[in-house]
Design a protein around this motif. Sequence first.
Motif, short mmCIF file in Angstrom:
data_model
loop_
_atom_site.label_atom_id
_atom_site.label_comp_id
_atom_site.label_asym_id
_atom_site.label_seq_id
_atom_site.Cartn_x
_atom_site.Cartn_y
_atom_site.Cartn_z
N MET A 1 0.98 -1.20 0.09
CA MET A 1 -0.11 -0.17 -0.13
C MET A 1 0.81 1.23 0.04
SD MET A 1 -3.02 1.14 2.58
CE MET A 1 -2.12 1.10 4.03
N HIS A 2 0.84 1.87 -1.02
CA HIS A 2 1.44 3.32 -1.01
C HIS A 2 0.80 4.26 -0.19
CE1 HIS A 2 3.52 6.55 -3.76
NE2 HIS A 2 3.93 6.77 -2.48
N ILE A 3 1.46 4.76 0.96
CA ILE A 3 0.67 5.89 1.78
C ILE A 3 1.23 7.14 1.05
CG2 ILE A 3 0.69 6.84 4.00
CD1 ILE A 3 1.15 4.33 5.20
N ARG A 4 0.43 8.18 0.71
CA ARG A 4 0.60 9.41 0.16
C ARG A 4 0.81 10.49 0.93
NH1 ARG A 4 0.57 9.55 -5.71
NH2 ARG A 4 0.24 7.43 -6.71
N TRP A 5 0.17 10.48 2.14
CA TRP A 5 0.01 11.44 3.16
C TRP A 5 -0.33 10.85 4.38
CZ3 TRP A 5 2.66 15.85 2.59
CH2 TRP A 5 2.28 16.80 3.48
N LEU A 6 -0.10 11.49 5.63
CA LEU A 6 -0.27 11.01 6.99
C LEU A 6 -0.91 12.40 7.56
CD1 LEU A 6 0.21 8.16 8.25
CD2 LEU A 6 2.19 9.04 9.18
N THR A 7 -1.82 11.78 8.32
CA THR A 7 -2.24 12.87 9.12
C THR A 7 -2.40 12.42 10.82
OG1 THR A 7 -3.58 13.77 7.44
CG2 THR A 7 -4.31 14.20 9.60
N ALA A 8 -2.32 13.34 11.55
CA ALA A 8 -2.50 13.02 13.08
C ALA A 8 -3.72 13.82 13.53
CB ALA A 8 -1.27 13.62 14.05
N PHE A 9 -4.78 13.13 13.87
CA PHE A 9 -6.22 13.49 13.93
C PHE A 9 -6.68 13.55 15.48
CE2 PHE A 9 -9.27 13.71 10.53
CZ PHE A 9 -10.14 14.35 10.76
N PHE A 10 -6.83 14.76 16.01
CA PHE A 10 -6.97 15.23 17.45
C PHE A 10 -8.58 14.91 17.56
CE2 PHE A 10 -3.34 17.71 17.23
CZ PHE A 10 -2.51 17.33 18.31
N ASP A 11 -8.98 14.00 18.53
CA ASP A 11 -10.39 13.82 18.81
C ASP A 11 -10.65 14.19 20.20
OD1 ASP A 11 -10.46 12.05 16.58
OD2 ASP A 11 -9.55 10.50 17.62
N PHE A 12 -11.52 15.43 20.03
CA PHE A 12 -11.92 16.17 21.23
C PHE A 12 -13.13 16.05 21.76
CE2 PHE A 12 -8.45 19.66 19.36
CZ PHE A 12 -7.45 18.76 19.99
N PRO A 13 -13.27 15.73 23.06
CA PRO A 13 -14.79 15.64 23.41
C PRO A 13 -15.46 17.06 23.37
CG PRO A 13 -13.25 14.67 24.91
CD PRO A 13 -12.31 15.28 23.87
N ALA A 14 -16.67 17.04 22.83
CA ALA A 14 -17.27 18.32 22.63
C ALA A 14 -17.14 19.72 23.67
CB ALA A 14 -18.95 17.79 22.52
N PRO A 15 -17.08 19.21 25.15
CA PRO A 15 -17.23 20.15 26.11
C PRO A 15 -15.93 21.07 25.79
CG PRO A 15 -18.28 18.25 27.11
CD PRO A 15 -17.50 17.89 25.81
N GLN A 16 -14.85 20.00 25.55
CA GLN A 16 -13.31 20.62 25.58
C GLN A 16 -12.94 21.29 24.12
OE1 GLN A 16 -11.27 17.32 26.46
NE2 GLN A 16 -11.91 17.09 28.59
N PHE A 17 -13.85 20.95 22.98
CA PHE A 17 -13.40 21.37 21.76
C PHE A 17 -12.76 22.70 21.44
CE2 PHE A 17 -14.13 22.33 17.17
CZ PHE A 17 -13.50 21.18 16.66
N GLY A 18 -13.35 23.63 21.87
CA GLY A 18 -13.06 25.18 21.56
C GLY A 18 -11.70 25.31 22.19
N ASP A 19 -11.59 25.11 23.51
CA ASP A 19 -10.35 25.54 24.16
C ASP A 19 -9.22 24.30 23.54
OD1 ASP A 19 -11.76 27.04 25.77
OD2 ASP A 19 -11.93 25.92 27.41
N GLU A 20 -9.54 23.36 23.23
CA GLU A 20 -8.47 22.34 22.38
C GLU A 20 -7.92 22.88 21.46
OE1 GLU A 20 -6.96 18.93 24.59
OE2 GLU A 20 -6.69 21.00 25.11
N VAL A 21 -8.83 23.18 20.42
CA VAL A 21 -8.46 23.93 19.13
C VAL A 21 -7.66 24.90 19.38
CG1 VAL A 21 -9.27 24.74 17.08
CG2 VAL A 21 -10.42 22.54 17.96
#
Length: 249
Positions: A1-21
């Motif tokens: 499998m040729h991986i063309r790109w790689l992303t780290a995806f932060f999964d933030f709980p809804a109550p923390q989302f704004g502050d974490e972003v």
Amino acid sequence: MHIRWLTAFFDFPAPQFGDEVTFWRAIAGSTVSPPRGSNKEFASLEPFNGDPHLRVQRVNDGPGGLHLDLHVSDHRAGADECVRAGAVLTDASDPMFAALRTPAGLPFCVNEWKGEAVRSRPIRWPGASISIIDEVLITVPHKAFDAEVAFFSTVTGWTIDAAPPQSDAPASTRFLRDDPLPLSVVLTPVDDEHTAAQVSLAATSVADEVARHEDWGATVIADATTSVVMADPVGRRYRITNRNPRSGR
């Protein structure tokens, strides 16, 4: 499998989302893309140069975490390869990506590649520090470690770094990233029963970088010779290390 790109995806709980972003946008030195998704739950942390390799997601259940997205030319074929290598398919309903779990239980996605090809450059901050988020550290229970290393080796085809480990590093397996991929992946065996992931920054001045993060509300958890374990304002752990921000070594 040729991986063309790689992303780290932060999964933030809804109550923390704004502050974490807000925190991670500042740490990465990025802007935030317009939201997307059926519930406006996704966004990218847009670098000032290059293509984004950090993304955020608002989740409504659970504590959140971090997962990898593997970007390939045909995500369905890529997902099939991952299953043959030992992954478990958890959701194939979306036309653009498939959700899976590694043999040790880490969530990840295989996405359709959209042409990302330019790795962003490290940022020079006021003072001495140059840094970039360029690594994903995956902690794996000892009993599942060999199978997890074999899975990543099979799926990615990446070379394992043969360099001696840093003096304060556990017995980890580090995969060397292929150009132009923006992230390296490191697997570390731990006594914990759960597999988890966190990001690591490469910095020219760890002390200056730590001070910058503390100004944004982060705290030091453990200070070792070559790296510092940090917690962001809601307790999410990550590392600052004295690696070369351009090469990752």
